[in-house]
Design a protein around this motif. Structure first.
Motif, PDB file in Angstrom:
ATOM      1  N   ASP A  64       0.840  -1.189   0.000  1.00 48.69           N
ATOM      2  CA  ASP A  64       0.000   0.000   0.000  1.00 48.69           C
ATOM      3  C   ASP A  64       0.880   1.246   0.000  1.00 48.69           C
ATOM      4  OD1 ASP A  64       0.983  -0.185   2.550  1.00 48.69           O
ATOM      5  OD2 ASP A  64      -0.950  -0.157   3.556  1.00 48.69           O
ATOM      6  N   ALA A  65       0.338   2.343   0.489  1.00 51.78           N
ATOM      7  CA  ALA A  65       1.041   3.621   0.466  1.00 51.78           C
ATOM      8  C   ALA A  65       2.313   3.586   1.305  1.00 51.78           C
ATOM      9  CB  ALA A  65       0.112   4.723   0.956  1.00 51.78           C
ATOM     10  N   ALA A  68       5.170   2.436  -0.825  1.00 53.78           N
ATOM     11  CA  ALA A  68       5.628   3.488  -1.738  1.00 53.78           C
ATOM     12  C   ALA A  68       6.481   4.517  -0.995  1.00 53.78           C
ATOM     13  CB  ALA A  68       4.428   4.168  -2.389  1.00 53.78           C
ATOM     14  N   VAL A  93       5.336  11.155  -0.491  1.00 52.68           N
ATOM     15  CA  VAL A  93       4.923  10.062  -1.380  1.00 52.68           C
ATOM     16  C   VAL A  93       3.805   9.245  -0.740  1.00 52.68           C
ATOM     17  CG1 VAL A  93       5.677   7.902  -2.440  1.00 52.68           C
ATOM     18  CG2 VAL A  93       7.085   9.952  -2.637  1.00 52.68           C
ATOM     19  N   THR A  94       3.921   8.950   0.542  1.00 50.70           N
ATOM     20  CA  THR A  94       2.869   8.189   1.218  1.00 50.70           C
ATOM     21  C   THR A  94       1.554   8.948   1.197  1.00 50.70           C
ATOM     22  OG1 THR A  94       4.506   7.160   2.667  1.00 50.70           O
ATOM     23  CG2 THR A  94       2.214   7.069   3.379  1.00 50.70           C
ATOM     24  N   VAL A  97       0.116   8.952  -2.422  1.00 50.51           N
ATOM     25  CA  VAL A  97      -0.489   7.673  -2.811  1.00 50.51           C
ATOM     26  C   VAL A  97      -1.818   7.465  -2.089  1.00 50.51           C
ATOM     27  CG1 VAL A  97      -0.197   5.165  -2.715  1.00 50.51           C
ATOM     28  CG2 VAL A  97       1.688   6.605  -3.471  1.00 50.51           C
ATOM     29  N   ARG A  98      -1.860   7.819  -0.809  1.00 48.50           N
ATOM     30  CA  ARG A  98      -3.124   7.685  -0.075  1.00 48.50           C
ATOM     31  C   ARG A  98      -4.201   8.610  -0.626  1.00 48.50           C
ATOM     32  NH1 ARG A  98      -1.056   6.976   6.173  1.00 48.50           N
ATOM     33  NH2 ARG A  98      -0.468   4.797   5.911  1.00 48.50           N
ATOM     34  N   THR A 101      -5.381   6.997  -4.007  1.00 43.18           N
ATOM     35  CA  THR A 101      -6.080   5.720  -3.923  1.00 43.18           C
ATOM     36  C   THR A 101      -7.282   5.751  -2.975  1.00 43.18           C
ATOM     37  OG1 THR A 101      -4.590   4.933  -2.197  1.00 43.18           O
ATOM     38  CG2 THR A 101      -4.017   4.396  -4.464  1.00 43.18           C
TER      39      THR A 101
END
Length: 102
Positions: A64-65, A68, A93-94, A97-98, A101
């Motif tokens: 998941d995030a 990443a 980045v986390t 991505v969260r 998504t």
């Protein structure tokens, strides 16, 4: 009441581990193998904890995030970025991505 028994047992256990460390003879601690293990053990434990916290969710393996963010931090470390920049890259980045998504 059971929680206080657990807290007391943990406190006694921590004290006994500390006492055991003080009772180890100095000659044993000066051996090259013991010094090598003492230098490498914290790195191995921290790596295992990072992997478990990043890729595990209970008994399942997840990507998941967090994965990443860890990858971004690894890239920043390879590029020899300062520590604060490494953390910032992982956070950005986390979060990105969260956000993408959901």
């Amino acid at each position: 009441m059971n929680i206080w028994i657990a807290i007391g047992a943990t406190a006694v256990g921590c004290y006994l581990v500390k006492l055991l460390g003080l009772l180890v003879p100095a000659g044993l601690l000066e051996r090259p193998l013991v010094q090598r293990l003492a230098a490498l053990l914290p790195v191995a434990l921290l790596s295992a904890l990072t992997a478990q916290q990043t890729f595990a969710d209970g008994r399942a393996l997840v990507l998941d995030a967090k994965a990443a963010g860890l990858a971004a931090a690894a890239v920043a470390l390879i590029l020899r970025a300062p520590f604060l920049l490494v953390v910032l890259a992982a956070v950005v980045v986390t979060a990105g991505v969260r956000a993408l998504t959901g």
